[in-house]
Design an enzyme around this catalytic site. Structure first.
Site, mmCIF file in Angstrom:
data_model
loop_
_atom_site.group_PDB
_atom_site.id
_atom_site.type_symbol
_atom_site.label_atom_id
_atom_site.label_comp_id
_atom_site.label_asym_id
_atom_site.label_seq_id
_atom_site.Cartn_x
_atom_site.Cartn_y
_atom_site.Cartn_z
ATOM 1 N N ASP A 107 33.728 39.694 46.874
ATOM 2 C CA ASP A 107 34.364 38.981 45.762
ATOM 3 C C ASP A 107 35.434 37.991 46.245
ATOM 4 O O ASP A 107 35.965 38.115 47.350
ATOM 5 C CB ASP A 107 35.035 39.979 44.812
ATOM 6 N N HIS A 158 32.385 34.832 39.399
ATOM 7 C CA HIS A 158 33.545 35.725 39.339
ATOM 8 C C HIS A 158 34.705 35.055 38.607
ATOM 9 O O HIS A 158 35.869 35.322 38.908
ATOM 10 C CB HIS A 158 33.960 36.119 40.761
ATOM 11 N N HIS A 162 40.215 33.872 38.400
ATOM 12 C CA HIS A 162 40.437 35.302 38.551
ATOM 13 C C HIS A 162 41.489 35.841 37.569
ATOM 14 O O HIS A 162 42.416 36.567 37.952
ATOM 15 C CB HIS A 162 40.858 35.623 39.988
ATOM 16 N N HIS A 252 35.671 42.406 49.738
ATOM 17 C CA HIS A 252 36.231 41.086 49.447
ATOM 18 C C HIS A 252 36.171 40.197 50.685
ATOM 19 O O HIS A 252 36.346 40.686 51.812
ATOM 20 C CB HIS A 252 37.674 41.213 48.963
#
Length: 284
Positions: A107, A158, A162, A252
């Site tokens: 991510d 995503h 964020h 990540h």
């Protein structure tokens, strides 16, 4: 029937067929009533000594018919459009029906400091993964997005910046997801088909808007907690302890110092392969 009568009937039938054929031909050519084709004599044959007339020649115009005026696209099959997925009430936590397979996901990227090395490790072992990119990172690193796709990885959505999705207005959720999908489509030629809510925080609107954009929601089964920087050994242990068919692993490649995530991948990936796991991605 007497021979003479049969002969008369045959002649009549032949004349009728000739007349019908002539009428159909004249109608097909759309000639005005009584007109003869250009260059033809009174009997319909070529006129003796006929040639190009002086001055502009009159051209025979075809009479438009209702069939010719209909657009041909009306008969063409409609352009293929992928059916929109249903609106989910919860995200997928693992993949079913994939046998002894696992899915690795990353991510927040792409990040030029860590993503290239992750791509290199995956390439070295012939594995594919899923990268859920943030629009604000992807727009600055479009070459890395292309490299992901070129290696067969799945590029997911995503959000753009964020944010915590449940705190946003519907229009802002649409902007966050829609802008990132638009960017990925511009870079790769096709929009993402999977998305993941930042922080794993979903709500009804995010499921609805994601479905409208043609995306399925994917969460995870095993959280490496690499964002806390717990140490390479801890990340490796969490992945190996949680390994099982259909498991989705969360890691990540951006959002902070991800050197531990890179080092951990270098260690646990060959161990998973040696244990008989196939590292794969969901089918499109």
């Amino acid at each position: 029937m007497p021979t003479g009568r049969r002969t008369v009937l045959r002649i009549a039938a032949a004349l009728g067929a000739t007349a019908t054929f002539g009428a159909l031909s004249a109608d097909r050519l759309a000639l005005p009533p009584g007109a003869a084709p250009e260059g033809a004599g009174a009997a319909g044959g070529p006129a003796p000594g006929s040639g190009p007339a002086a001055g502009p020649q009159a051209r025979t115009r075809l009479r438009p018919s209702a069939y010719r005026l209909q657009p041909m696209t009306a008969y063409a099959p409609p352009a293929f459009r992928r059916a929109l997925p249903p609106v989910r009430q919860r995200p997928f936590l693992q993949m079913s029906g994939v046998g002894r397979s696992m899915v690795l996901t990353f991510d927040d990227g792409p990040d030029p400091r860590y993503t290239p090395e992750i791509l290199a490790i995956l390439r070295r072992h012939g594995c594919r993964a899923m990268f859920f990119v943030c629009g604000e990172m992807a727009v600055e690193n479009q070459d890395l997005v292309r490299e992901m796709a070129a290696d067969g990885h799945v590029v997911g959505n995503h959000s753009w910046s964020h944010p915590l999705i449940p705190k946003l207005r519907p229009s802002r959720i649409r902007d966050e997801l829609g802008s990132t999908s638009d960017l990925v489509e511009k870079v790769l030629g096709s929009a993402p088909r999977w998305y993941r809510a930042p922080f794993g925080a979903w709500n009804r609107l995010s499921f609805e808007i994601g479905a409208e954009l043609g995306m399925e929601p994917l969460a995870w089964t095993v959280d490496t907690l690499d964002w806390k920087e717990p140490g390479t050994d801890s990340i490796v242990r969490r992945v190996l302890d949680g390994a099982a068919p259909g498991v989705v692993v969360l890691s990540h490649d951006a959002g902070g110092n991800r050197s531990q995530s890179v080092a951990a991948l270098r260690r646990y990936l060959p161990e998973l392969i040696d244990a008989g796991y196939r590292i794969t991605v969901p089918r499109s």
